[in-house]
Design a protein around this motif. Structure first.
Motif, PDB file in Angstrom:
ATOM      1  N   GLU A 196     -10.152  -5.733  -0.432  1.00  0.00           N
ATOM      2  CA  GLU A 196      -8.906  -6.357  -0.313  1.00  0.00           C
ATOM      3  C   GLU A 196      -7.834  -5.100  -0.700  1.00  0.00           C
ATOM      4  O   GLU A 196      -8.028  -4.011  -1.391  1.00  0.00           O
ATOM      5  CB  GLU A 196      -8.845  -7.107  -1.499  1.00  0.00           C
ATOM      6  N   ILE A 197      -6.814  -5.349  -0.190  1.00  0.00           N
ATOM      7  CA  ILE A 197      -5.565  -4.396   0.005  1.00  0.00           C
ATOM      8  C   ILE A 197      -4.382  -4.902  -0.953  1.00  0.00           C
ATOM      9  O   ILE A 197      -4.043  -5.948  -0.660  1.00  0.00           O
ATOM     10  CB  ILE A 197      -5.269  -3.912   1.336  1.00  0.00           C
ATOM     11  N   ALA A 198      -3.856  -4.286  -2.036  1.00  0.00           N
ATOM     12  CA  ALA A 198      -2.838  -4.899  -2.853  1.00  0.00           C
ATOM     13  C   ALA A 198      -1.505  -4.742  -2.216  1.00  0.00           C
ATOM     14  O   ALA A 198      -1.217  -3.498  -1.907  1.00  0.00           O
ATOM     15  CB  ALA A 198      -3.033  -4.212  -4.126  1.00  0.00           C
ATOM     16  N   LEU A 199      -0.859  -5.710  -1.808  1.00  0.00           N
ATOM     17  CA  LEU A 199       0.402  -5.695  -1.325  1.00  0.00           C
ATOM     18  C   LEU A 199       1.385  -6.251  -2.537  1.00  0.00           C
ATOM     19  O   LEU A 199       1.464  -7.025  -3.066  1.00  0.00           O
ATOM     20  CB  LEU A 199       0.723  -6.636  -0.302  1.00  0.00           C
ATOM     21  N   PRO A 245       0.800  -1.378  -0.157  1.00  0.00           N
ATOM     22  CA  PRO A 245       0.115   0.035  -0.040  1.00  0.00           C
ATOM     23  C   PRO A 245       0.829   1.428  -0.027  1.00  0.00           C
ATOM     24  O   PRO A 245       2.028   1.397   0.322  1.00  0.00           O
ATOM     25  CB  PRO A 245      -0.698  -0.048   1.333  1.00  0.00           C
ATOM     26  N   LEU A 246       0.309   2.387  -0.416  1.00  0.00           N
ATOM     27  CA  LEU A 246       0.776   3.470  -0.546  1.00  0.00           C
ATOM     28  C   LEU A 246       1.372   4.200   0.747  1.00  0.00           C
ATOM     29  O   LEU A 246       0.556   4.035   1.856  1.00  0.00           O
ATOM     30  CB  LEU A 246      -0.034   4.620  -1.008  1.00  0.00           C
ATOM     31  N   LEU A 257       0.185   1.131   8.147  1.00  0.00           N
ATOM     32  CA  LEU A 257      -1.020   1.046   7.516  1.00  0.00           C
ATOM     33  C   LEU A 257      -2.059   1.183   8.111  1.00  0.00           C
ATOM     34  O   LEU A 257      -2.361   0.653   9.519  1.00  0.00           O
ATOM     35  CB  LEU A 257      -1.183  -0.184   6.787  1.00  0.00           C
ATOM     36  N   ARG A 258      -3.173   2.259   7.812  1.00  0.00           N
ATOM     37  CA  ARG A 258      -4.341   2.330   8.776  1.00  0.00           C
ATOM     38  C   ARG A 258      -5.468   2.021   7.786  1.00  0.00           C
ATOM     39  O   ARG A 258      -5.525   2.283   6.750  1.00  0.00           O
ATOM     40  CB  ARG A 258      -4.590   3.891   9.178  1.00  0.00           C
ATOM     41  N   TYR A 309      -6.574   3.203   3.899  1.00  0.00           N
ATOM     42  CA  TYR A 309      -7.619   2.336   3.092  1.00  0.00           C
ATOM     43  C   TYR A 309      -8.902   2.317   3.870  1.00  0.00           C
ATOM     44  O   TYR A 309      -8.936   1.765   5.208  1.00  0.00           O
ATOM     45  CB  TYR A 309      -6.787   0.932   3.075  1.00  0.00           C
ATOM     46  N   SER A 310      -9.980   2.305   3.394  1.00  0.00           N
ATOM     47  CA  SER A 310     -11.436   2.382   3.869  1.00  0.00           C
ATOM     48  C   SER A 310     -11.961   1.167   3.569  1.00  0.00           C
ATOM     49  O   SER A 310     -12.096   0.876   2.157  1.00  0.00           O
ATOM     50  CB  SER A 310     -12.141   3.684   3.361  1.00  0.00           C
TER      51      SER A 310
END
Length: 92
Positions: A28-31, A11-12, A86-87, A17-18
């Motif tokens: 989903e969060i891209a790693l 993540p940036l 990361l939040r 991320y919400s």
């Protein structure tokens, strides 16, 4: 240890991320991370929990179970690592 540690590209840095309330398990969060040419595998962790394995240059998708602050860590097969805060927030 020779070579360069992997660098997290997603993540940036500094992004929040919400996830929508009631749909947390669908978000989903891209790693992804760049890695030195001698790295063969990347191992991903959220805090102390193992998320999964990816190949350098490939994306691993992660579904956080709850909102909150996480410390993401990627470690290559040589033990070199990068860390990123990361939040994850819930939105209505």
């Amino acid at each position: 240890m020779a070579g360069q540690a992997p660098r997290i590209t997603s993540p940036l840095l500094g992004a929040v991320y919400s996830l929508r309330v009631g749909q947390q398990m669908q978000g989903e969060i891209a790693l992804s991370a760049t890695a030195d040419a001698d790295a063969r595998a990347l191992y991903w962790f959220a805090d102390r929990s193992y998320i999964g394995r990816s190949l350098p240059g490939h994306t691993l998708f992660w579904r956080p179970r709850v909102a909150g602050d996480y410390t993401l860590r990627v470690v290559d097969n040589h033990g070199r690592a990068d860390v990123r805060a990361l939040r994850v927030a819930l939105v209505h």
